[in-house]
Design a protein around this motif. Sequence first.
Motif, mmCIF file in Angstrom:
data_model
loop_
_atom_site.group_PDB
_atom_site.id
_atom_site.type_symbol
_atom_site.label_atom_id
_atom_site.label_comp_id
_atom_site.label_asym_id
_atom_site.label_seq_id
_atom_site.Cartn_x
_atom_site.Cartn_y
_atom_site.Cartn_z
ATOM 1 N N ASP A 1 37.784 42.929 38.185
ATOM 2 C CA ASP A 1 36.830 44.030 38.391
ATOM 3 C C ASP A 1 37.070 44.708 39.728
ATOM 4 O O ASP A 1 37.109 45.944 39.826
ATOM 5 C CB ASP A 1 35.389 43.514 38.328
ATOM 6 C CG ASP A 1 34.955 43.108 36.930
ATOM 7 O OD1 ASP A 1 35.630 43.509 35.963
ATOM 8 O OD2 ASP A 1 33.947 42.384 36.807
ATOM 9 N N HIS A 2 37.215 43.908 40.783
ATOM 10 C CA HIS A 2 37.452 44.450 42.130
ATOM 11 C C HIS A 2 38.772 45.211 42.185
ATOM 12 O O HIS A 2 38.860 46.288 42.785
ATOM 13 C CB HIS A 2 37.478 43.309 43.155
ATOM 14 C CG HIS A 2 36.141 42.695 43.401
ATOM 15 N ND1 HIS A 2 35.979 41.503 44.074
ATOM 16 C CD2 HIS A 2 34.889 43.093 43.072
ATOM 17 C CE1 HIS A 2 34.705 41.188 44.139
ATOM 18 N NE2 HIS A 2 34.015 42.142 43.533
ATOM 19 N N PHE A 3 39.792 44.646 41.556
ATOM 20 C CA PHE A 3 41.128 45.247 41.539
ATOM 21 C C PHE A 3 41.087 46.610 40.849
ATOM 22 O O PHE A 3 41.644 47.594 41.359
ATOM 23 C CB PHE A 3 42.082 44.300 40.815
ATOM 24 C CG PHE A 3 43.482 44.798 40.666
ATOM 25 C CD1 PHE A 3 44.346 44.823 41.753
ATOM 26 C CD2 PHE A 3 43.962 45.225 39.436
ATOM 27 C CE1 PHE A 3 45.659 45.272 41.618
ATOM 28 C CE2 PHE A 3 45.261 45.671 39.291
ATOM 29 C CZ PHE A 3 46.121 45.690 40.380
ATOM 30 N N PHE A 4 40.426 46.696 39.703
ATOM 31 C CA PHE A 4 40.362 47.950 38.952
ATOM 32 C C PHE A 4 39.526 48.997 39.678
ATOM 33 O O PHE A 4 39.865 50.192 39.668
ATOM 34 C CB PHE A 4 39.815 47.700 37.545
ATOM 35 C CG PHE A 4 40.900 47.452 36.535
ATOM 36 C CD1 PHE A 4 41.153 48.376 35.533
ATOM 37 C CD2 PHE A 4 41.682 46.311 36.590
ATOM 38 C CE1 PHE A 4 42.169 48.170 34.618
ATOM 39 C CE2 PHE A 4 42.707 46.092 35.691
ATOM 40 C CZ PHE A 4 42.956 47.025 34.697
ATOM 41 N N LYS A 5 38.463 48.571 40.315
ATOM 42 C CA LYS A 5 37.632 49.504 41.068
ATOM 43 C C LYS A 5 38.391 50.061 42.265
ATOM 44 O O LYS A 5 38.322 51.259 42.564
ATOM 45 C CB LYS A 5 36.351 48.805 41.537
ATOM 46 C CG LYS A 5 35.376 49.730 42.257
ATOM 47 C CD LYS A 5 34.105 48.978 42.645
ATOM 48 C CE LYS A 5 33.133 49.916 43.353
ATOM 49 N NZ LYS A 5 31.885 49.195 43.746
#
Length: 280
Positions: free
Chosen positions: A182-186
Motif C-alpha cells: 500500500d505504501h509503495f503504491f501510494k
Amino acid sequence: MRLVQRLVLKYIRTKFKILSTVSKKKAAAKAFRLFCTPQLRNKKSLPSVFEKAERLHFSLENNTVRGFRWQHPSQKKVLILHGFESSVVNFEKYVKPLMQNGYEVLAFDAPAHGRSSGKSITVLTYKKMVQYILGHYGPVHSFIAHSFGGLGLSLALEDIPHDDEWKVVLIAPAAETTTAIDHFFKFLELDEGVRLEFDKLITKVGGTPPNWYSVSRVAGLIKAQVLFLQDKDDLMTPMKDVLPIMERNYPNFHFVITEGLGHRRIYRDSRVSQQIIDFL
C-alpha cells in the motif's frame, strides 16, 4: 526530500504512468522488481566489535551471504536479523552484552544488503536464509529480528519445529506485507489496475497471495516466548497492524509499546536494548 530526489521521483512516476497505459501487466512486473530492490546499501565501516568477529559466508540462490560469529562454540546461540535496506552492523550495541550473558552470537547480511552480494530480495529468500543458518550454524533457539527480518523469521518458524523454550524478539516487524505494498503504491502513485496485476504476480511467484506474508497469520503457530516491541509513531510498520495480534492475547506473546521512537530508533534506544537483553 531534496530537489534531485524530487526530480528522480517525478521521473519514475511519469515512466510508470506511461508504461501502465501501454500494459498494466508490464508495469506491475517492473514495479515488483523495484519493490524487491533495496535502494540503499549499508556499507559503513565495521565497528570494532565486528572487526574481532569470525567471518562466515555461504551461497544462497547464486548470491554470497556474508556474516559474523562471536564466542564460538557456546552452548546457547542467538541470531540477529536486520531489516530492509539495513545491515547487522547497526546492531553492534547488542553483541557484547549477549556475549557477556554466555551467548554465541550470529549475524548475517541478507542478500542485496550490507556486505552480501545480490541486487534484490524477497521475503521467501529471507526465510530461506534463516532456515539455512539454523541448519548449518545451529542449533539456534534465540533471535533478535527487526522489521523485514521479523517477517522472514516468523514465516520460517511456521515450518521449523520449536517449543516454548525458544526466545524470539520481534522489533517493529513488517507485520503485513499488504501494508508495505500500500505504501509503495501510494508513494509511486500507481493505479489500481497495476495493483491487481502486481498482486497476481506475487501469487504466481510465491504460490500464495500477498496477505499470506503476514506475522498476524502465523502468530498463533509460533510456540516460542515472544517479546514484541512496537512504537506508536512507527509509520513504516504501523500500530494498526499489531493490534489484531495483541487482541488475541496469545499467552506466549509479551508486548512492549513505546512512543516517539519510530521504526529505527526503537532498537537503538538504551531502555529497549536492556529489555531485550533481560528477556533473552
